[in-house]
Scaffold this motif. Structure first.
Motif, short mmCIF file in Angstrom:
data_model
loop_
_atom_site.label_atom_id
_atom_site.label_comp_id
_atom_site.label_asym_id
_atom_site.label_seq_id
_atom_site.Cartn_x
_atom_site.Cartn_y
_atom_site.Cartn_z
N GLU A 97 0.82 -1.21 0.00
CA GLU A 97 0.00 0.00 0.00
C GLU A 97 0.86 1.26 0.00
OE1 GLU A 97 -3.62 2.19 2.47
OE2 GLU A 97 -3.16 0.07 2.86
N VAL A 98 1.95 1.24 0.75
CA VAL A 98 2.83 2.41 0.78
C VAL A 98 3.38 2.71 -0.61
CG1 VAL A 98 5.09 3.21 1.58
CG2 VAL A 98 3.47 2.24 3.21
N LEU A 99 3.86 1.70 -1.29
CA LEU A 99 4.44 1.91 -2.62
C LEU A 99 3.39 2.33 -3.63
CD1 LEU A 99 6.91 -1.12 -2.84
CD2 LEU A 99 7.39 1.24 -2.16
N GLN A 100 2.16 1.87 -3.44
CA GLN A 100 1.09 2.26 -4.35
C GLN A 100 0.70 3.72 -4.14
OE1 GLN A 100 -2.51 2.81 -3.64
NE2 GLN A 100 -2.75 3.26 -5.83
N ARG A 101 0.73 4.18 -2.90
CA ARG A 101 0.26 5.53 -2.59
C ARG A 101 1.35 6.60 -2.75
NH1 ARG A 101 -3.04 5.11 2.98
NH2 ARG A 101 -2.92 7.38 2.75
N ASN A 102 2.60 6.20 -2.67
CA ASN A 102 3.69 7.18 -2.82
C ASN A 102 4.76 6.58 -3.73
OD1 ASN A 102 5.89 8.92 -2.60
ND2 ASN A 102 5.45 9.43 -0.47
N ASN A 151 12.39 -12.92 -2.03
CA ASN A 151 12.35 -12.33 -3.37
C ASN A 151 11.04 -12.67 -4.07
OD1 ASN A 151 13.64 -10.93 -5.63
ND2 ASN A 151 13.68 -12.93 -6.58
N LYS A 152 10.61 -13.93 -3.97
CA LYS A 152 9.34 -14.33 -4.59
C LYS A 152 8.16 -13.60 -3.97
CE LYS A 152 10.70 -18.98 -6.08
NZ LYS A 152 10.46 -20.44 -5.91
N LEU A 153 8.22 -13.38 -2.66
CA LEU A 153 7.13 -12.72 -1.96
C LEU A 153 6.94 -11.28 -2.43
CD1 LEU A 153 5.02 -12.95 0.36
CD2 LEU A 153 6.83 -12.11 1.90
N PHE A 154 8.06 -10.59 -2.71
CA PHE A 154 7.99 -9.16 -3.03
C PHE A 154 8.19 -8.83 -4.51
CE2 PHE A 154 8.68 -8.99 1.51
CZ PHE A 154 7.97 -7.87 1.91
N ARG A 155 8.45 -9.83 -5.35
CA ARG A 155 8.83 -9.53 -6.73
C ARG A 155 7.73 -8.86 -7.54
NH1 ARG A 155 9.91 -15.34 -9.47
NH2 ARG A 155 11.85 -14.85 -8.38
N THR A 156 6.48 -8.99 -7.12
CA THR A 156 5.40 -8.36 -7.87
C THR A 156 5.22 -6.88 -7.52
OG1 THR A 156 3.77 -9.07 -6.23
CG2 THR A 156 4.16 -10.54 -8.12
N LEU A 157 5.92 -6.42 -6.48
CA LEU A 157 5.78 -5.02 -6.07
C LEU A 157 6.82 -4.16 -6.78
CD1 LEU A 157 5.22 -5.33 -2.21
CD2 LEU A 157 3.52 -5.33 -4.06
N PRO A 158 6.49 -2.92 -7.11
CA PRO A 158 7.46 -2.04 -7.76
C PRO A 158 8.46 -1.48 -6.75
CG PRO A 158 5.43 -0.85 -7.35
CD PRO A 158 5.17 -2.27 -6.91
N ARG A 159 9.64 -1.15 -7.24
CA ARG A 159 10.64 -0.41 -6.46
C ARG A 159 11.06 -1.13 -5.17
NH1 ARG A 159 6.58 2.75 -7.41
NH2 ARG A 159 6.16 3.26 -5.23
N GLU A 161 -0.71 -2.85 14.02
CA GLU A 161 -1.89 -2.67 13.18
C GLU A 161 -1.41 -2.15 11.83
OE1 GLU A 161 -4.42 0.02 15.28
OE2 GLU A 161 -4.67 -1.32 17.02
N GLN A 162 -1.62 -2.91 10.79
CA GLN A 162 -1.02 -2.60 9.50
C GLN A 162 -1.43 -1.24 8.97
OE1 GLN A 162 -2.40 -6.29 7.85
NE2 GLN A 162 -0.33 -7.13 7.68
N LYS A 163 -2.68 -0.87 9.13
CA LYS A 163 -3.13 0.44 8.63
C LYS A 163 -2.39 1.57 9.32
CE LYS A 163 -5.78 2.92 5.96
NZ LYS A 163 -5.60 2.88 4.49
N ALA A 164 -2.16 1.43 10.63
CA ALA A 164 -1.44 2.46 11.37
C ALA A 164 -0.01 2.60 10.86
CB ALA A 164 -1.45 2.14 12.86
#
Length: 307
Positions: free
Chosen positions: A170-175, A189-197, A273-276
């Motif tokens: 969510e952080v990378l998507q919003r900023n 690496n497999k867990l995060f490879r679909t996320l940008p940056r 709390e993930q949202k926080a």
């Protein structure tokens, strides 16, 4: 003007150095798709289609479905993808990938009367029968400076790593000015490879890790702690790691960190709390003055503990 569709395996240097500059020079607004994402076309809508290096079976079927609406089909290659002998010495799994997604598409491309684009005079000469168009590379326009967010957990922190995944997404998507750095093996690496940056660093020895921290250029460090018996014995050493990296920390509001972190003074303490955590990361990223003030207090805390 018809739509210009660019199909790529994922964002890659080939597109960045050749295709994106081409689009900028020619004022073309491209739509980017991956090998498993297929758009729908309106009736009688006309498009231009470009494959960058690879073609999937799904996209071949898509072309068959919409062929009358594709004004021109292009294929771009910046390696010798049409000659198996040129692939000798490459890892077998990479050769298999080139064979499946490029080499054996030649006859199909000819049937579709595809226009071939190439990256070098060598390829242009070698495949002159295709009448290829030579594309010149350009250096991509510099991106805006990135703020580095990081989590440096070991294999004993996999629960925290899984917990962080939706937070980071969510952080990378919003900023888009935030990048994320994490240490981990192939599973991380497999867990995060679909996320940008996201940069996944290999685990390293202690001296190498100390050198890594000294390179700086990190702004926010993360130290979550999930409710596990193993974590009850943790110390607050991540406070030192994050501070030595020149960053401000966001820490789990747990006795491990409450011993040393004063909320909003030398760090941020939050419940798990993930949202926080998402909101706190975005707020800190947007406030360099607060980060600097808290970093100075954290450095003072480290100095006092050392004395």
């Amino acid at each position: 003007m018809s739509r210009f569709l660019v199909v790529q395996e994922r964002p890659n240097p080939s597109t960045a150095f050749f295709i994106e500059p081409f689009c900028q020079r020619n004022a073309v607004t491209a739509e980017f798709y991956q090998l498993d994402t297929l758009p729908e076309l309106a009736a009688n809508e006309q498009v231009e289609l470009l494959f960058v290096r690879y073609i999937s079976k799904a996209w071949q079927q898509w072309v068959q479905q919409y062929r009358q609406q594709i004004r021109t089909l292009h294929f771009f290659m910046d390696d010798d993808l049409f000659d198996l002998s040129a692939m000798r010495g490459l890892p077998w799994h990479y050769r298999l990938k080139l064979f499946r997604l490029a080499w054996r598409k030649q006859r199909w491309l000819q049937q579709q009367q595809a226009k071939v684009w190439v990256s070098t005079p060598y390829l242009q000469q070698k495949y002159h029968a295709w009448q290829p168009q030579l594309m010149l590379p350009s250096y991509p326009l510099p991106q805006q400076p990135q703020l580095t967010l990081f989590y440096h957990g070991s294999a004993s922190h996999m629960a925290e790593i899984y917990w962080l995944k939706p937070v980071i997404a969510e952080v990378l998507q919003r900023n888009t000015q935030i990048s994320f750095e994490i240490i981990g093996t192939e599973s991380v690496n497999k867990l995060f490879r679909t996320l940008p940056r996201v940069q996944v660093l290999h685990p390293m020895g202690w001296q190498a890790y100390q050198a890594l921290l000294c390179r700086g250029n990190r702004a926010i460090g993360l130290a979550p702690l999930t409710a596990r018996p193993f974590n009850q014995a943790r110390s607050h050493t991540k406070f030192f790691d994050i501070t030595y990296a020149g960053a401000v920390g966001i820490y789990a509001a747990d006795p491990v960190y409450q011993r040393v972190v004063q909320h909003q003074k030398n760090g941020v303490l939050l419940p798990m709390e993930q949202k926080a955590w998402v909101e706190a990361i975005l707020a800190l990223a947007a406030d360099p003055e607060q980060r600097e003030a808290m970093l100075q207090q954290a450095l003072l805390t480290v100095s006092n503990e050392a004395s």
